[in-house]
Design an enzyme around this catalytic site. Structure first.
Site, PDB file in Angstrom:
ATOM      1  N   THR A 162      45.925  29.182  44.599  1.00 23.63           N
ATOM      2  CA  THR A 162      46.156  30.236  43.612  1.00 23.63           C
ATOM      3  C   THR A 162      47.303  29.746  42.758  1.00 23.63           C
ATOM      4  OG1 THR A 162      45.532  31.998  45.145  1.00 23.63           O
ATOM      5  CG2 THR A 162      47.060  32.616  43.405  1.00 23.63           C
ATOM      6  N   ARG A 190      34.617  39.797  47.593  1.00 26.01           N
ATOM      7  CA  ARG A 190      35.872  39.773  48.361  1.00 26.01           C
ATOM      8  C   ARG A 190      37.073  39.640  47.414  1.00 26.01           C
ATOM      9  NH1 ARG A 190      40.281  35.851  48.603  1.00 26.01           N
ATOM     10  NH2 ARG A 190      41.327  36.102  50.589  1.00 26.01           N
ATOM     11  N   GLY A 192      41.240  39.027  47.408  1.00 23.25           N
ATOM     12  CA  GLY A 192      42.404  38.665  48.209  1.00 23.25           C
ATOM     13  C   GLY A 192      43.622  39.428  47.732  1.00 23.25           C
ATOM     14  N   THR A 213      50.897  32.820  47.496  1.00 19.65           N
ATOM     15  CA  THR A 213      49.633  32.111  47.674  1.00 19.65           C
ATOM     16  C   THR A 213      49.456  31.945  49.179  1.00 19.65           C
ATOM     17  OG1 THR A 213      50.655  29.936  47.571  1.00 19.65           O
ATOM     18  CG2 THR A 213      49.876  30.847  45.507  1.00 19.65           C
TER      19      THR A 213
HETATM   20  N1  ASP Z   1      45.798  34.103  48.242  1.00 21.19           N
HETATM   21  C1  ASP Z   1      44.525  33.653  47.728  1.00 21.19           C
HETATM   22  C2  ASP Z   1      43.454  34.586  48.182  1.00 21.19           C
HETATM   23  O1  ASP Z   1      43.521  35.065  49.294  1.00 21.19           O
HETATM   24  C3  ASP Z   1      44.185  32.269  48.122  1.00 21.19           C
HETATM   25  C4  ASP Z   1      45.321  31.295  48.158  1.00 21.19           C
HETATM   26  O2  ASP Z   1      46.343  31.525  47.553  1.00 21.19           O
HETATM   27  O3  ASP Z   1      45.246  30.261  48.837  1.00 21.19           O
HETATM   28  O4  ASP Z   1      42.509  34.795  47.456  1.00 21.19           O
END
Ligand code: ASP
Length: 309
Positions: A162, A190, A192, A213
């Site tokens: 992210t 979905r 996040g 992230t």
């Molecule tokens: N936090 C992001 C999500 O859950 C993914 C990531 O940052 O690695 O969509």
């Protein structure tokens, strides 16, 4: 003035710094930086070229928040438009809402004249296919296959990422922006933490701003970005607030603390910053007005199992 970002945000920091040097706002700066990252086809975790969901569709999430007013906007599960951060800003500025998802977000993009395009690049498609092939065994019962696919989507080491960008402008205002394609092979629809205000991002000029992230479901459950800002409200330093919020994740039930992958970036009300992670080897980027270009460096490591912070 300062811009702080996850390491993949380094490509966008010069755009943000140019906005700030021009007397622009933190809000304009973070949007400008994130748009550069969303355009980057080599970043498979954000925007164009992002990894798709289990059906092979790229679904993007983003959020933006202004510290001066705590106005916020977010979009989720956006298909076909590469700049969800600009949609998130539109939600904040033009609608009486904070979060708009799916077809509703696409309608907004359409109304703004955004170009609809296929965001799935060949490189992202290849990785998606490889993931599926690794789990495609015709003798496997469907339920078990779905379970395996689910494991792919929750393996943040392999499939997630992210961009986080926080800016502190000359007027002392903070803004934060987050954009992501989320977890590859995720269930369609979905969301996040990235589009969840308080989970993946938060900004309050009085205390500071933070963004995350990592394993999004955990940041949602713990309200991690808000918790970092809340720590600063209680008088913790930006660094102590990050450490406290990461330690809090070890207390979530049903998971081994050693598996928690989470990274935070934060800036306090006067522009001091910190970037922390639960795992060694993760970096972040920042640039102050005194620096000619962004620099990438290691994050503070906060080990949640078997180690000290
Ligand atoms: N936090 C992001 C999500 O859950 C993914 C990531 O940052 O690695 O969509």
């Amino acid at each position: 003035m300062i811009v702080v970002a996850s390491a993949n945000g380094a490509v966008g920091i010069p755009a943000a710094m140019a906005v700030l040097r021009d007397g622009g706002s933190a809000l304009d700066a973070v949007e400008a930086a994130v748009r550069v990252v969303e355009d980057n086809p080599d970043d498979h975790t954000v925007g164009y070229g992002g990894y798709p969901n289990v059906l092979g569709e790229v679904e993007l999430d983003a959020s933006i928040m202004e510290g001066a007013t705590r106005r916020a906007g977010a979009v989720g599960a956006v298909r076909g438009y590469r700049h969800p951060i600009t949609l998130a800003r539109r939600v904040m500025e033009a609608l009486p809402h904070v979060l708009v998802v799916g077809d509703g977000a696409a309608r907004l993009a359409d109304g703004m004249g955004m170009v609809k395009e296929d965001l799935l690049t060949d490189a992202a498609r290849r990785t998606w296919q490889q993931g599926l092939e690794g789990t495609l065994d015709p003798t496997t019962p469907m339920a078990e296959w779905l379970h395996r696919i689910g494991r792919l989507a929750t393996d943040p080491e392999h499939v997630a990422g992210t961009v986080n960008v926080i800016a502190h402008d000359a007027a002392g205002h903070l803004a934060v922006a987050v954009s992501t394609s989320g977890a590859a092979w995720k269930h369609p629809g979905r969301l996040g933490d990235s589009p969840m205000i308080g989970a993946g991002n938060y900004a309050d000029d009085r205390y500071g701003a933070a963004a995350c992230t990592g394993w999004g479901e955990l940041a949602i459950r713990a309200g991690t970005a808000r918790m970092v800002v809340e720590g600063m409200r209680r008088g913790l330093s930006v660094e102590a607030a990050c450490v406290e919020a990461l330690h809090d994740l070890a207390h979530l039930g049903g998971i081994d603390p050693a598996t928690v992958l989470m990274h935070v970036v934060a800036v306090d009300a006067v522009g001091r910053h910190c970037a922390a992670t639960t795992r060694r080897g993760w970096e972040y980027a920042h640039q102050t007005e005194a620096m000619a270009e962004p620099t990438v460096g290691p994050r503070l490591v906060v080990e949640l199992a078997g180690g000290a912070s």
